[in-house]
Write an enzyme that holds these catalytic residues in place. Structure first.
Site, PDB file in Angstrom:
ATOM      1  N   THR A   1       0.789  -1.374   0.073  1.00  0.00           N
ATOM      2  CA  THR A   1      -0.370  -0.039   0.484  1.00  0.00           C
ATOM      3  C   THR A   1       0.399   1.152  -0.359  1.00  0.00           C
ATOM      4  O   THR A   1       1.855   1.552   0.383  1.00  0.00           O
ATOM      5  CB  THR A   1      -0.695  -0.190   1.384  1.00  0.00           C
ATOM      6  OG1 THR A   1       0.250  -0.072   2.326  1.00  0.00           O
ATOM      7  CG2 THR A   1      -2.143  -1.110   1.015  1.00  0.00           C
TER       8      THR A   1
ATOM      9  N   MET B   1      -1.025  -0.489   7.442  1.00  0.00           N
ATOM     10  CA  MET B   1      -0.957  -1.015   6.277  1.00  0.00           C
ATOM     11  C   MET B   1       0.183  -1.431   5.987  1.00  0.00           C
ATOM     12  O   MET B   1       0.486  -2.802   6.077  1.00  0.00           O
ATOM     13  CB  MET B   1      -1.617  -0.349   5.518  1.00  0.00           C
ATOM     14  CG  MET B   1      -2.985   0.710   5.101  1.00  0.00           C
ATOM     15  SD  MET B   1      -3.806   1.018   4.204  1.00  0.00           S
ATOM     16  CE  MET B   1      -2.609   2.520   4.452  1.00  0.00           C
ATOM     17  N   HIS B   2       1.304  -1.193   6.636  1.00  0.00           N
ATOM     18  CA  HIS B   2       2.635  -1.662   5.975  1.00  0.00           C
ATOM     19  C   HIS B   2       3.238  -2.464   6.582  1.00  0.00           C
ATOM     20  O   HIS B   2       3.452  -3.741   6.260  1.00  0.00           O
ATOM     21  CB  HIS B   2       3.556  -0.714   6.302  1.00  0.00           C
ATOM     22  CG  HIS B   2       3.827   0.435   4.759  1.00  0.00           C
ATOM     23  ND1 HIS B   2       4.800   1.828   4.757  1.00  0.00           N
ATOM     24  CD2 HIS B   2       3.465   0.521   3.554  1.00  0.00           C
ATOM     25  CE1 HIS B   2       4.204   1.638   3.163  1.00  0.00           C
ATOM     26  NE2 HIS B   2       3.584   1.485   2.593  1.00  0.00           N
ATOM     27  N   THR B   3       2.632  -2.629   8.296  1.00  0.00           N
ATOM     28  CA  THR B   3       3.111  -4.099   8.733  1.00  0.00           C
ATOM     29  C   THR B   3       2.724  -5.111   8.088  1.00  0.00           C
ATOM     30  O   THR B   3       2.881  -6.257   8.269  1.00  0.00           O
ATOM     31  CB  THR B   3       2.568  -3.321   9.952  1.00  0.00           C
ATOM     32  OG1 THR B   3       0.950  -3.562  10.053  1.00  0.00           O
ATOM     33  CG2 THR B   3       3.369  -2.508  10.531  1.00  0.00           C
TER      34      THR B   3
ATOM     35  N   GLU C   1      -1.066   5.049   6.910  1.00  0.00           N
ATOM     36  CA  GLU C   1       0.197   3.942   5.636  1.00  0.00           C
ATOM     37  C   GLU C   1       0.493   3.021   6.938  1.00  0.00           C
ATOM     38  O   GLU C   1       0.977   2.280   6.746  1.00  0.00           O
ATOM     39  CB  GLU C   1       0.709   4.928   5.505  1.00  0.00           C
ATOM     40  CG  GLU C   1      -0.811   5.929   4.727  1.00  0.00           C
ATOM     41  CD  GLU C   1       0.514   6.816   3.733  1.00  0.00           C
ATOM     42  OE1 GLU C   1      -0.359   7.930   2.822  1.00  0.00           O
ATOM     43  OE2 GLU C   1       1.557   7.620   3.593  1.00  0.00           O
TER      44      GLU C   1
END
Length: 250
Positions: free
Chosen positions: A138, A230-232, A227
């Site tokens: 993302t 979401m990256h995790t 953000e």
């Protein structure tokens, strides 16, 4: 003033400071040289009382190309986050107005960096893309915040979901609210804008920018946290690491 480095800093006209990204080895990806150079350049710009406006630009056909392959692979392994160094928001936090003269391609985080400027000039022939989802992760670097604000929700959503590439001319046809000119005229248009700004008192420019950007500066941290969250989830997918390893630079 510095020159001959990955980031060049110099006055190109009275009270108009140019920050030029020129890391030819990395093609203006966010190498260590570019990252530290930008942070140093904006810090120096903030301390220059004669500076009324900053023009941020690149070299030849490259404006900025986003994260390096090594950086993306590190993120996919859970090492670090894009928030480790807040490169993306440097134009937003600069006290004087910043103009992004995007004379070359703006890719991924490089395009996002340009969008954080106060004024933007794009090149008709250049490629602009938010290609995060091409690799399966993302968007980051504040993309989900600044792109809808600057481009409109519809176009920004399309750019981020599809990860398609767009010529400046196509973005102009889609109604973006920035000048889009032949790429060899981008710097001239940016300088024209800068000269108009430089006619104003610095105190007034700083006060108005602070007022106009305050809502953005206040709202950005919440989006950045989302953000990162979401990256995790998205960066850790095996498919993402594979795409970064095989598709990067193609």
């Amino acid at each position: 003033m510095t020159s001959g480095n990955a980031v060049d800093l110099q006055f190109i006209a009275p009270q108009i400071l140019q920050i030029k990204m020129q890391d030819r080895v990395s093609k203006n990806t966010f190498s260590e040289a570019i990252t530290q150079g930008l942070m140093d350049a904006f810090a120096e710009a903030e301390c220059l009382p004669d500076c009324k406006v900053v023009i941020l630009t690149g070299y030849d056909n490259y404006f900025a190309s986003g994260g390096t392959q090594e950086q993306l692979l590190n993120l996919s392994d859970g090492r670090g986050a894009f928030t480790d160094r807040a490169l993306y928001s440097l134009p937003l936090h600069c006290p004087v107005p910043v103009i992004s003269a995007m004379q070359g391609h703006g890719i991924g985080g490089g395009f996002v960096l340009g969008m954080f400027a106060d004024l933007i000039v794009l090149g008709r022939e250049n490629i602009y893309t938010t290609n995060f989802m091409r690799y399966g992760f993302t968007p980051g670097m504040g993309a989900t915040f600044i792109l809808p604000h600057k481009l409109g929700l519809g176009l920004a959503t399309e750019m981020m979901l599809t990860a398609n590439t767009y010529r400046g001319e196509e973005l102009q046809q889609r109604g973006i609210p920035f000048p889009v000119v032949p790429r060899d005229q981008v710097m001239a248009r940016a300088l024209e804008l800068a000269q108009t700004l430089a006619e104003k008192p610095r105190v007034s420019l700083v006060a108005l920018k602070d007022h106009l950007s305050a809502p953005l500066r206040q709202a950005l941290p919440a989006t950045i946290a989302q953000e990162v969250a979401m990256h995790t989830v998205t960066f850790t997918q095996p498919e993402v690491k594979s795409k970064i390893a095989t598709l990067f630079g193609t």
